[in-house]
Design a protein around this motif. Structure first.
Motif, PDB file in Angstrom:
ATOM      1  N   SER A 286       1.072  18.147   0.846  1.00  0.00           N
ATOM      2  CA  SER A 286       0.859  17.758  -0.546  1.00  0.00           C
ATOM      3  C   SER A 286       1.769  18.496  -1.489  1.00  0.00           C
ATOM      4  CB  SER A 286      -0.612  18.009  -0.948  1.00  0.00           C
ATOM      5  OG  SER A 286      -0.801  17.738  -2.309  1.00  0.00           O
ATOM      6  N   THR A 287       2.078  17.869  -2.618  1.00  0.00           N
ATOM      7  CA  THR A 287       2.858  18.507  -3.675  1.00  0.00           C
ATOM      8  C   THR A 287       1.961  19.307  -4.615  1.00  0.00           C
ATOM      9  OG1 THR A 287       2.684  16.570  -5.111  1.00  0.00           O
ATOM     10  CG2 THR A 287       4.567  16.683  -3.615  1.00  0.00           C
TER      11      THR A 287
ATOM     12  N   ASP B  27       2.330  12.520  -3.391  1.00  0.00           N
ATOM     13  CA  ASP B  27       1.653  13.136  -2.248  1.00  0.00           C
ATOM     14  C   ASP B  27       1.841  12.304  -0.986  1.00  0.00           C
ATOM     15  OD1 ASP B  27       0.795  15.253  -3.747  1.00  0.00           O
ATOM     16  OD2 ASP B  27      -1.250  14.504  -4.027  1.00  0.00           O
ATOM     17  N   GLU B  28       1.775  10.986  -1.148  1.00  0.00           N
ATOM     18  CA  GLU B  28       1.917  10.102   0.004  1.00  0.00           C
ATOM     19  C   GLU B  28       3.338  10.197   0.580  1.00  0.00           C
ATOM     20  OE1 GLU B  28       0.187   7.726   2.768  1.00  0.00           O
ATOM     21  OE2 GLU B  28      -0.851   8.369   0.931  1.00  0.00           O
ATOM     22  N   VAL B  29       4.330  10.279  -0.293  1.00  0.00           N
ATOM     23  CA  VAL B  29       5.702  10.413   0.179  1.00  0.00           C
ATOM     24  C   VAL B  29       5.873  11.701   0.967  1.00  0.00           C
ATOM     25  CG1 VAL B  29       8.108  10.723  -0.536  1.00  0.00           C
ATOM     26  CG2 VAL B  29       6.694   8.984  -1.651  1.00  0.00           C
ATOM     27  N   TRP B  30       5.350  12.789   0.422  1.00  0.00           N
ATOM     28  CA  TRP B  30       5.470  14.080   1.111  1.00  0.00           C
ATOM     29  C   TRP B  30       4.747  14.052   2.449  1.00  0.00           C
ATOM     30  CZ3 TRP B  30       7.446  19.099  -0.341  1.00  0.00           C
ATOM     31  CH2 TRP B  30       8.286  19.048  -1.442  1.00  0.00           C
ATOM     32  N   ALA B  31       3.570  13.427   2.467  1.00  0.00           N
ATOM     33  CA  ALA B  31       2.808  13.351   3.723  1.00  0.00           C
ATOM     34  C   ALA B  31       3.547  12.515   4.757  1.00  0.00           C
ATOM     35  CB  ALA B  31       1.421  12.784   3.451  1.00  0.00           C
ATOM     36  N   LEU B  32       4.121  11.393   4.307  1.00  0.00           N
ATOM     37  CA  LEU B  32       4.851  10.534   5.242  1.00  0.00           C
ATOM     38  C   LEU B  32       6.097  11.228   5.786  1.00  0.00           C
ATOM     39  CD1 LEU B  32       4.527   7.155   3.299  1.00  0.00           C
ATOM     40  CD2 LEU B  32       3.494   7.672   5.507  1.00  0.00           C
TER      41      LEU B  32
ATOM     42  N   ALA C 280       6.398   6.846  -7.431  1.00  0.00           N
ATOM     43  CA  ALA C 280       6.499   8.261  -7.770  1.00  0.00           C
ATOM     44  C   ALA C 280       7.650   8.550  -8.714  1.00  0.00           C
ATOM     45  CB  ALA C 280       6.635   9.089  -6.493  1.00  0.00           C
ATOM     46  N   LEU C 281       8.783   7.897  -8.503  1.00  0.00           N
ATOM     47  CA  LEU C 281       9.959   8.152  -9.330  1.00  0.00           C
ATOM     48  C   LEU C 281       9.793   7.631 -10.751  1.00  0.00           C
ATOM     49  CD1 LEU C 281      12.758   7.389  -6.723  1.00  0.00           C
ATOM     50  CD2 LEU C 281      12.149   9.619  -7.670  1.00  0.00           C
ATOM     51  N   GLY C 282       9.002   6.556 -10.916  1.00  0.00           N
ATOM     52  CA  GLY C 282       8.675   6.073 -12.248  1.00  0.00           C
ATOM     53  C   GLY C 282       9.793   5.378 -12.979  1.00  0.00           C
TER      54      GLY C 282
ATOM     55  N   THR D 240       0.851  -1.195   0.000  1.00  0.00           N
ATOM     56  CA  THR D 240       0.000   0.000   0.000  1.00  0.00           C
ATOM     57  C   THR D 240       0.885   1.242   0.000  1.00  0.00           C
ATOM     58  OG1 THR D 240      -0.114  -0.110   2.416  1.00  0.00           O
ATOM     59  CG2 THR D 240      -1.899  -1.153   1.175  1.00  0.00           C
ATOM     60  N   LEU D 241       0.299   2.400  -0.367  1.00  0.00           N
ATOM     61  CA  LEU D 241       1.092   3.608  -0.525  1.00  0.00           C
ATOM     62  C   LEU D 241       1.604   4.189   0.783  1.00  0.00           C
ATOM     63  CD1 LEU D 241      -0.492   5.637  -3.462  1.00  0.00           C
ATOM     64  CD2 LEU D 241       1.311   3.925  -3.478  1.00  0.00           C
ATOM     65  N   ASP D 242       1.111   3.691   1.923  1.00  0.00           N
ATOM     66  CA  ASP D 242       1.680   4.178   3.176  1.00  0.00           C
ATOM     67  C   ASP D 242       3.026   3.515   3.485  1.00  0.00           C
ATOM     68  OD1 ASP D 242       0.755   1.669   3.780  1.00  0.00           O
ATOM     69  OD2 ASP D 242      -0.506   2.283   5.462  1.00  0.00           O
TER      70      ASP D 242
END
Length: 323
Positions: free
Chosen positions: A321-322, A311-316, A221-223, A210-212
């Motif tokens: 949010s970006t 967004d999840e990375v930034w939140a963690l 995100a990096l792709g 999961t994204l968390d």
């Protein structure tokens, strides 16, 4: 070693290109029937053979049966089922028994089952029930085919069952956002997924993809990461089944015995065989078709999913949010 009666079976897929019929292949396998007369003995038998001697020295007579061919019906294409045997030198036994010991005391019996289905586009599609040793039975099958058709060949790289790297990204997206793939097919949670980036660095996410999980969200995100294999569940009312599987990018898979059918009669001796046939011929083709026809994913789903991961990375990390 893994045969259909084993507790765990992971299959490797291939395509056999030949003009030989299934009956001709089966007849040649009977000619090449397994008879353990020396340490290099190899040969064919039946998937219904007694498996108690596998992984043991060949000191007991092995009665290799005949491969079976099942004719096409309204529900199934024609198919062949066979078992391939070989003997493996056992280094532990050699040390224990000494250099003067006979080959029967220093080898063990290995086996893998081969399932082959008529392919409407030509040739045959098949799987081997031993991923680590898949080339042994595949090469033996090609030798059988070439005894009938000298131009017989095989491939494991360009089969249509191989999965695009994007497929596993889509799988995670649908598990998160829209697990009801169709009215008849529902995707369960992804419990484990592996990935490899462009620098050959791997990440394994277990106990829930999961994204968390920041390492997973960052990779998305990096792709620049290829995902797979993935372990997940899928419910299909078409087969009346709930499958729990480990799916590989090469199209191979491992079905787990935690899978189940609504029909209790299926949960018996041929449970693993039934699962493999249903997954290979019905459920996985349907899953690939759903992916290929998901125009929303191709249009902007992948972009939105990567944005959600950022967004999840930034939140963690506590930055918000970006967007």
């Amino acid at each position: 070693m893994a045969v259909l009666s084993s507790n765990q079976v992971a299959v490797y897929p291939f395509h056999l290109d030949t003009t030989a019929t299934l009956d001709e292949l089966a007849q040649q396998m009977v000619v090449d029937r397994f008879k353990p007369t020396k340490s290099s003995s190899v040969g064919w038998g039946s998937i219904d053979d007694d498996d108690t001697g596998i992984k043991l020295p060949p000191i007991v007579k092995i009665d290799a049966g005949r491969p079976s061919v099942l004719n096409a019906s309204k529900a199934q294409v024609a198919r062949l089922r066979a078992r391939y045997y070989w003997l493996r030198s056992d280094s532990v036994a050699r040390r224990r028994e000494g250099i003067s010991a006979g080959w029967q005391a220093t080898t063990v019996l290995e086996a893998a089952d081969v399932l082959l289905w008529d392919d409407p586009t030509g040739g045959y599609t098949g799987v081997v029930t031993d991923r680590p040793n898949h080339m042994k039975p595949i090469n033996a099958l090609v030798a059988v085919a070439r005894a009938v058709d000298a131009k017989a060949s095989f491939t494991v790289d360009t089969i249509p069952q191989r999965l695009d790297p994007d497929f596993f990204l889509w799988l995670m997206y649908r598990a998160r956002s829209a697990p009801d793939l169709t009215p008849d097919v529902r995707l369960g949670g992804i419990t484990h997924i592996s990935s490899m980036d462009g620098r050959q660095r791997s990440v394994d996410v277990k106990d829930g993809a999961t994204l968390d999980r920041i390492e997973l969200a960052a990779s998305i995100a990096l792709g620049a990461t290829n995902f797979g294999p993935a372990k997940f569940s899928i419910d299909t009312s078409n087969e009346g089944a709930s499958f729990f599987i480990d799916l590989h990018p090469d199209g191979g898979f491992q079905p787990y015995k935690s899978s189940s059918y609504e029909d209790p009669n299926v949960m018996g001796h041929d449970f693993m065989l039934t699962m493999i046939e249903d997954l290979w011929m019905k459920t996985l083709p349907e899953l690939r078709s759903i992916y290929a026809s998901d125009t929303a994913w191709a249009r902007d789903g992948i972009t939105r999913f990567r944005a959600e991961a950022r967004d999840e990375v930034w939140a963690l990390l506590g930055f918000g949010s970006t967007r």
